[in-house]
Design a protein around this motif. Sequence first.
Motif, PDB file in Angstrom:
ATOM      1  N   ALA A   1      21.885   2.583 -55.382  1.00 42.40           N
ATOM      2  CA  ALA A   1      22.047   1.221 -55.888  1.00 42.40           C
ATOM      3  C   ALA A   1      22.881   1.220 -57.170  1.00 42.40           C
ATOM      4  CB  ALA A   1      20.689   0.600 -56.162  1.00 42.40           C
ATOM      5  N   VAL A   2      23.697   0.200 -57.309  1.00 46.88           N
ATOM      6  CA  VAL A   2      24.515   0.044 -58.510  1.00 46.88           C
ATOM      7  C   VAL A   2      23.864  -1.022 -59.381  1.00 46.88           C
ATOM      8  CG1 VAL A   2      26.755  -0.658 -59.395  1.00 46.88           C
ATOM      9  CG2 VAL A   2      26.622   0.749 -57.331  1.00 46.88           C
ATOM     10  N   ASN A   3      23.367  -0.616 -60.534  1.00 46.82           N
ATOM     11  CA  ASN A   3      22.656  -1.537 -61.427  1.00 46.82           C
ATOM     12  C   ASN A   3      23.494  -1.877 -62.653  1.00 46.82           C
ATOM     13  OD1 ASN A   3      20.227  -1.599 -59.844  1.00 46.82           O
ATOM     14  ND2 ASN A   3      19.801   0.479 -60.582  1.00 46.82           N
ATOM     15  N   GLU A   4      24.797  -1.990 -62.438  1.00 45.46           N
ATOM     16  CA  GLU A   4      25.717  -2.359 -63.508  1.00 45.46           C
ATOM     17  C   GLU A   4      26.411  -3.656 -63.117  1.00 45.46           C
ATOM     18  OE1 GLU A   4      27.690   1.493 -65.231  1.00 45.46           O
ATOM     19  OE2 GLU A   4      27.543   1.690 -63.054  1.00 45.46           O
ATOM     20  N   TYR A   5      26.786  -4.410 -64.114  1.00 48.65           N
ATOM     21  CA  TYR A   5      27.394  -5.711 -63.858  1.00 48.65           C
ATOM     22  C   TYR A   5      28.485  -5.987 -64.889  1.00 48.65           C
ATOM     23  CZ  TYR A   5      22.904  -5.998 -61.465  1.00 48.65           C
ATOM     24  OH  TYR A   5      21.827  -5.715 -60.684  1.00 48.65           O
ATOM     25  N   ASP A   6      29.344  -6.943 -64.526  1.00 46.65           N
ATOM     26  CA  ASP A   6      30.344  -7.458 -65.458  1.00 46.65           C
ATOM     27  C   ASP A   6      31.222  -6.341 -66.018  1.00 46.65           C
ATOM     28  OD1 ASP A   6      31.718  -9.420 -66.820  1.00 46.65           O
ATOM     29  OD2 ASP A   6      30.379  -9.382 -68.557  1.00 46.65           O
ATOM     30  N   LYS A   7      31.781  -5.547 -65.094  1.00 45.60           N
ATOM     31  CA  LYS A   7      32.704  -4.488 -65.483  1.00 45.60           C
ATOM     32  C   LYS A   7      34.114  -4.847 -65.022  1.00 45.60           C
ATOM     33  CE  LYS A   7      29.381  -1.742 -66.970  1.00 45.60           C
ATOM     34  NZ  LYS A   7      29.221  -1.337 -68.381  1.00 45.60           N
ATOM     35  N   SER A   8      35.080  -4.148 -65.566  1.00 48.84           N
ATOM     36  CA  SER A   8      36.475  -4.414 -65.185  1.00 48.84           C
ATOM     37  C   SER A   8      36.733  -3.902 -63.770  1.00 48.84           C
ATOM     38  CB  SER A   8      37.431  -3.715 -66.151  1.00 48.84           C
ATOM     39  OG  SER A   8      37.360  -2.304 -65.994  1.00 48.84           O
ATOM     40  N   ALA A   9      37.779  -4.431 -63.139  1.00 50.79           N
ATOM     41  CA  ALA A   9      38.150  -3.980 -61.794  1.00 50.79           C
ATOM     42  C   ALA A   9      38.485  -2.492 -61.811  1.00 50.79           C
ATOM     43  CB  ALA A   9      39.335  -4.790 -61.284  1.00 50.79           C
ATOM     44  N   LEU A  10      39.157  -2.052 -62.865  1.00 50.54           N
ATOM     45  CA  LEU A  10      39.521  -0.642 -62.964  1.00 50.54           C
ATOM     46  C   LEU A  10      38.278   0.249 -63.039  1.00 50.54           C
ATOM     47  CD1 LEU A  10      41.789   1.414 -63.133  1.00 50.54           C
ATOM     48  CD2 LEU A  10      41.802   1.098 -65.634  1.00 50.54           C
ATOM     49  N   TYR A  11      37.253  -0.230 -63.737  1.00 47.78           N
ATOM     50  CA  TYR A  11      36.001   0.522 -63.848  1.00 47.78           C
ATOM     51  C   TYR A  11      35.394   0.743 -62.456  1.00 47.78           C
ATOM     52  CZ  TYR A  11      31.116   1.617 -64.936  1.00 47.78           C
ATOM     53  OH  TYR A  11      29.885   2.212 -64.995  1.00 47.78           O
ATOM     54  N   TRP A  12      35.301  -0.343 -61.674  1.00 46.31           N
ATOM     55  CA  TRP A  12      34.722  -0.228 -60.342  1.00 46.31           C
ATOM     56  C   TRP A  12      35.581   0.677 -59.467  1.00 46.31           C
ATOM     57  CZ3 TRP A  12      30.085  -1.377 -60.967  1.00 46.31           C
ATOM     58  CH2 TRP A  12      29.646  -2.555 -61.596  1.00 46.31           C
ATOM     59  N   TYR A  13      36.882   0.539 -59.567  1.00 46.07           N
ATOM     60  CA  TYR A  13      37.794   1.322 -58.727  1.00 46.07           C
ATOM     61  C   TYR A  13      37.667   2.814 -59.040  1.00 46.07           C
ATOM     62  CZ  TYR A  13      42.013   3.056 -56.492  1.00 46.07           C
ATOM     63  OH  TYR A  13      42.885   3.766 -55.703  1.00 46.07           O
ATOM     64  N   LYS A  14      37.636   3.150 -60.323  1.00 49.73           N
ATOM     65  CA  LYS A  14      37.505   4.561 -60.709  1.00 49.73           C
ATOM     66  C   LYS A  14      36.204   5.154 -60.189  1.00 49.73           C
ATOM     67  CE  LYS A  14      40.375   4.720 -64.892  1.00 49.73           C
ATOM     68  NZ  LYS A  14      40.364   4.892 -66.375  1.00 49.73           N
ATOM     69  N   ASN A  15      35.149   4.371 -60.190  1.00 49.38           N
ATOM     70  CA  ASN A  15      33.873   4.867 -59.679  1.00 49.38           C
ATOM     71  C   ASN A  15      33.895   5.035 -58.161  1.00 49.38           C
ATOM     72  OD1 ASN A  15      31.523   5.241 -61.723  1.00 49.38           O
ATOM     73  ND2 ASN A  15      32.641   3.449 -62.470  1.00 49.38           N
ATOM     74  N   ILE A  16      34.621   4.177 -57.470  1.00 50.13           N
ATOM     75  CA  ILE A  16      34.794   4.348 -56.023  1.00 50.13           C
ATOM     76  C   ILE A  16      35.460   5.694 -55.747  1.00 50.13           C
ATOM     77  CG2 ILE A  16      36.063   3.522 -53.999  1.00 50.13           C
ATOM     78  CD1 ILE A  16      35.689   0.664 -55.117  1.00 50.13           C
ATOM     79  N   VAL A  17      36.560   5.942 -56.461  1.00 51.90           N
ATOM     80  CA  VAL A  17      37.297   7.198 -56.279  1.00 51.90           C
ATOM     81  C   VAL A  17      36.405   8.399 -56.606  1.00 51.90           C
ATOM     82  CG1 VAL A  17      39.247   8.584 -57.091  1.00 51.90           C
ATOM     83  CG2 VAL A  17      39.528   6.111 -56.715  1.00 51.90           C
ATOM     84  N   LYS A  18      35.651   8.283 -57.682  1.00 54.60           N
ATOM     85  CA  LYS A  18      34.763   9.365 -58.109  1.00 54.60           C
ATOM     86  C   LYS A  18      33.712   9.681 -57.043  1.00 54.60           C
ATOM     87  CE  LYS A  18      31.134  10.319 -61.542  1.00 54.60           C
ATOM     88  NZ  LYS A  18      30.377   9.742 -62.686  1.00 54.60           N
TER      89      LYS A  18
END
Length: 229
Positions: A39-56
Motif C-alpha cells: 500500500a502507498v500511504n503517501e499523498y500530494d507528491k509531484s508527478a516526478l516523485y511518483w514516476y521515480k518510485n514506479i521505476v524504482k
Amino acid sequence: MFFEKLDIRLMMRIVKNIKQTFTLFLFIGLFLGCSHKDAVNEYDKSALYWYKNIVKEVASSNLDKADNYYISLRSEHMRSPLLPTATMFLAQAHMEDQAFIMADYYLDEYLKKYASGSKIEEAKFLKIKAAFLGIKDINKDQKLMIDTLNEVDRFVNNYENSIYLPMVQTIRVRLHMAQYMLNDNIARLYARIGKEKAAEIYRAKNQKSPLNIADIKAPEAGFLDSVFN
C-alpha cells in the motif's frame, strides 16, 4: 442445429460478460492493492516523485507496489506528460514478468488515452504479443487464440509496411498451426467415439486452413512462445 447455434451464441455472450467482469475486478484490485505491505500511504507528491518510485519498484521486481504508485500518479496528475511513459513502461514490465493480463490492461490504457501516430502501431503489436504469449494451452485457450488471430489479421491489413510485420506474420503462422492441430485432435476424438458427423465438421475446418498437414511438424511443448526466444 438451431439449438446448437443458440447455445454457442449464449456461451459467447457469457464469456464476454465474464471477461468484462474480470476486467472490472482487476481494475478494482489495482486500487485496493495486492497486500498491506504494498500500500502507498503517501499523498500530494509531484508527478516526478511518483514516476521515480514506479521505476524504482520495477527495478526491484515489486510490480504490485509499482502499480500502486502508478495509481497515485494518475490520480494526482491526470495531465502529466509522464503518464504515457509510465503506462507503457508498466505494460512492458508486466509482459517481462509474464503477467500478460496486466500488460494488456496497461496497453489498453495507453491506446485509449495516450497513443498517437506510430505509437498506436507499437501498442497494437504489443497487445498481439501479450495475447499470443498468454496462450499456454491450445485446448483451454481456444477463444483467446481465435481473438488473437483476428487481431493479427487486422494489424496486417492496417499496417502493410510495419516494422513489426515479419513478427506478426510469424505469430499468424504459429496460430494457424495450433488451430489446425486442435481441429485435427478434436476430429480424431469424435471419430474414435463414433461421432463421424462431428468429426467431419472439424476436418472441414482444416480444409479451409491456409496450411496443410505437410506444413506442420509436431512441436515441442511451449512452441507458441518460442517465436520470442
